[in-house]
Design an enzyme around this catalytic site. Structure first.
Site, PDB file in Angstrom:
ATOM      1  N   GLU A  56       3.303  -9.181   2.362  1.00 24.53           N
ATOM      2  CA  GLU A  56       2.758  -9.108   3.971  1.00 24.53           C
ATOM      3  C   GLU A  56       4.035  -8.789   5.178  1.00 24.53           C
ATOM      4  OE1 GLU A  56      -0.738 -11.616   6.447  1.00 24.53           O
ATOM      5  OE2 GLU A  56      -0.064 -12.339   5.232  1.00 24.53           O
ATOM      6  N   LYS A 125      -5.681  -5.515   7.485  1.00 25.66           N
ATOM      7  CA  LYS A 125      -6.265  -6.427   6.416  1.00 25.66           C
ATOM      8  C   LYS A 125      -7.529  -6.516   7.094  1.00 25.66           C
ATOM      9  CE  LYS A 125      -4.637 -11.185   6.646  1.00 25.66           C
ATOM     10  NZ  LYS A 125      -3.528 -12.202   7.172  1.00 25.66           N
ATOM     11  N   CYS A 181      -3.537 -11.346   1.512  1.00 31.41           N
ATOM     12  CA  CYS A 181      -2.889 -12.408   2.110  1.00 31.41           C
ATOM     13  C   CYS A 181      -4.488 -13.146   2.333  1.00 31.41           C
ATOM     14  CB  CYS A 181      -2.509 -12.796   3.361  1.00 31.41           C
ATOM     15  SG  CYS A 181      -1.810 -14.726   3.842  1.00 31.41           S
TER      16      CYS A 181
END
Length: 687
Positions: A56, A125, A181
């Site tokens: 990330e 994300k 994540c």
């Protein structure tokens, strides 16, 4: 491409090589980060990787706080991303690069999907952590709900949103989804919908600082998601080099497939690291087809595939021989890890005991009748029955064990049978079946009755049939039932006489257990002191005897009848059974996997305690020979036996080949499709 080259290519067998890279991070040095990404991409290319997952925000660095909102920083991210895209023109892997990108007045934490000089898409994300040490909502906008959009990046119009899956047009099943994540810490990770939309490989670009116990959490989540989604899950987290103002980083990377870890990185290293594994997308696709619950869940959730955009791309798979990067168990039913093996044996043995306990209670009988030959199967059935008696609080004399010597019964096996019955304290008797067999052979005019050494199938089955006749009538006589001894491997191969012999009983305790596992169940009983020292001594002796039906007398050299010389090594047959019956793989792929598992006795892992002198290897010609035999026996000549089997508990992952269980097939089927596929793939293949 030659037949040999095609056979040795992972792409020909439905594998995709997935990599997770952990470059050295920096505190916001974008040029250095980009150079690290390109270096790992080149290494992945050299190692035949098809898809490389990077951490990330790998371009900007993760832990730079408000520096994320500096234009100079963001401009450099975009320019260095352009350099990575340019470098990718000469590289094979699809790259998943973490970058902070601006769009429509907002900043997004994204994964940029790059392939051969093109940006295929940008995935933001969905869920931004903003608790404890996390402040992502201070800098980034969430991507959840942004569907059907695009953006301009590096001069290219590209799809943008969490509604993207990516599919190679020229490598079937190479379909992947991307999340970042925190997304997989959510109760409903975006990858769940991505999997139901068709993605077989789920990717996670993560930063994820390390605290005590967090590595276990990550592994649990990745393992669980890969199992529940019937997918591969590739995870890469930031490593050393990120700012340690308040946090530390370990660089954990993992690749799981359907709940099994295929590869994992070291942690806290000071050098870049790349792990890679070949994920079996063909197996995953078959498992989803087999498990209707997966599709039912997709339907219950409104068919996610209707809400995703599939981004096609040309991957240009190399098709080269790059080896095979994944563990392939020689013994699919016998784990190499001692702890797993112990757990499997504990469960397997107790499943059998529980099944027999319930059946005996249900019959109201007074005796369990077992034919004891001194071989593996009857030995194991007897110790299962002994433990069932112990659990029921019954004397072991409840078991009536019979040796039934015939024309080829060996003194060693008969002695072992008697020694075992005495050690266990069962009611033991012997009935010589030879007079009755001679009478039957004479009644039918068989040449053996006239003194000729004719040992044909009739000669063998007269003995097998008489043994079963005696056992059933003895069960009638003593108010009991016959405990079957035949195992799963014999049912798969049809190595049992229909209606008698190992095929028929009142209850088959071994019918769900393959031959290779039975040996370890017996060893487990010895090593865990399930019985006394004398029983352990006899069990160990029995484990050392050759597997034989003992129906044909020894030849002039004294060599006894060998089961495995007739039907092939059980270690290969059990390998074939798992991959054909449980997984449904094509024969050519089974041969490919068997070749990698068995070509080198010195390579790979062996089960704990496996004797060094028994560690065999097999070349491709041998594997092909016995695989053809297995396919013919399994699909053409044995199903009618499996269509009429007694009750038995399911024990192993391959299922129980009962028509009431995992396997249903026509009794008059044939193996032509499987044999043709194998021949088409292996004709002309060397090695």
């Amino acid at each position: 491409m030659s037949a040999t080259a095609r056979f040795r290519s992972i792409h020909a067998h439905g594998f995709v090589r997935v990599g997770a890279g952990t470059p050295l991070a920096t505190v916001g040095d974008v040029a250095a980060n980009a150079a690290g990404v390109v270096a790992l991409a080149k290494q992945a290319d050299a190692e035949g990787v098809d898809l490389l997952v990077l951490p990330e925000l790998a371009l900007s660095s993760y832990a730079i706080d408000d520096l994320h909102l500096q234009d100079a920083q963001l401009d450099r991210v975009e320019s260095e991303l352009g350099a990575i895209v340019a470098a990718s023109q000469r590289l094979r892997p699809v790259l998943l690069v973490g970058a902070a990108l601006r769009r429509n007045g907002r900043l997004y934490n994204t994964a940029v999907v790059v392939s051969r000089g093109h940006i295929l898409g940008v995935v933001p994300k969905s869920y931004l952590p903003n608790y404890r040490e996390y402040y992502e909502k201070r800098w980034f906008a969430p991507g959840h709900g942004l569907t059907g959009l695009d953006m301009t990046l590096c001069g290219q119009p590209v799809p943008f949103g969490p509604d993207l899956i990516f599919a190679a047009a020229d490598l079937a099943g190479f379909i992947f989804h991307v999340e970042i994540c925190e997304d997989y810490w959510a109760p409903l990770p975006p990858s769940t919908a991505g999997a139901m939309a068709g993605a077989l490989i789920l990717c996670n670009l993560s930063a994820s600082n390390i605290i005590i116990g967090k590595a276990r959490e990550r592994a649990l989540l990745a393992q669980s998601q890969s199992m529940r989604a019937i997918a591969a899950y590739c995870y890469s987290a930031s490593g050393p080099g990120e700012s340690t103002t308040d946090l530390a980083w370990d660089g954990q990377a993992m690749i799981h497939e359907a709940g099994v870890m295929l590869a994992e990185s070291g942690r806290f290293g000071m050098d870049p690291e790349l792990i890679a594994a070949d994920v079996d997308i063909g197996r995953l696709r078959l498992e989803r087809m087999r498990m209707g619950t997966f599709n039912d869940c997709a339907a219950a959730n409104g068919h996610p595939e209707t809400r995703f955009r599939t981004i096609g791309f040309k991957h240009e798979p190399h098709g080269a021989d790059v080896g095979l990067r994944r563990p392939v168990a020689r013994f699919p039913f016998v784990p190499a890890d001692p702890r797993e093996l112990d757990a499997d044996c504990y469960e397997g043995f107790n499943i059998q005991v529980e099944g027999l306990v319930k059946r005996f209670q249900s019959t109201g009988g007074r005796a369990m009748v077992i034919g004891i030959s001194g071989g593996l199967d009857s030995t194991h059935a007897l110790i299962v029955a002994a433990k069932a008696c112990d659990r029921l609080g019954l004397p072991r004399s409840t078991i009536r064990g019979y040796t039934l010597p015939g024309f080829a019964t060996g003194e060693e096996t008969k002695a072992n049978a008697w020694a075992l019955m005495r050690a266990l304290g069962v009611t033991a008797e012997e009935i010589d079946i030879r007079p009755a067999a001679r009478q039957m052979l004479a009644d039918m005019g068989h040449p053996f009755a006239g003194g000729e050494p004719v040992y044909d199938v009739t000669f063998e089955n007269v003995q097998a049939g008489l043994r079963t006749d005696y056992l059933f009538r003895l069960a009638n006589h003593h108010g009991g039932f016959v405990v079957g001894t035949g195992d799963l491997s014999e049912l798969a191969l049809g190595w049992c006489t229909y209606g008698v012999g190992d095929h028929m009983s009142h209850y088959g305790v071994n019918a769900g257990v393959p031959k290779t596992l039975i040996q370890y169940l017996i060893r487990w009983c010895v090593t865990t002191d399930q019985f006394d020292a004398e029983t352990d001594r006899v069990l160990t002796a029995i484990l050392g005897t050759e597997i034989s039906p003992e129906l044909v007398p020894a030849d002039a050299t004294g060599a006894i009848q060998s089961t495995e010389s007739k039907i092939g090594p059980y270690e290969l047959n059990d390998f074939f059974l798992h991959h054909v019956a449980r997984l449904g793989l094509k024969p050519s792929k089974v041969a490919f996997l068997a070749w990698h598992a068995w070509k080198d006795a010195e390579g790979g892992l062996w089960p704990a305690g496996f004797p060094a002198e028994l560690r065999n290897s097999y070349d491709l010609a041998t594997i092909r020979r016995w695989l053809e035999s297995f396919l013919f026996r399994f699909f053409t000549i044995s199903q009618y036996k499996r269509s009429a089997v007694p009750n038995a508990p399911k024990v192993s992952g391959a299922g129980a080949l009962s028509p009431r269980g995992d396997w249903r097939a026509p009794s008059d089927g044939n193996a032509k499709v499987w044999l043709d596929e194998l021949a088409a793939a292996l004709d002309g293949v060397e090695g």
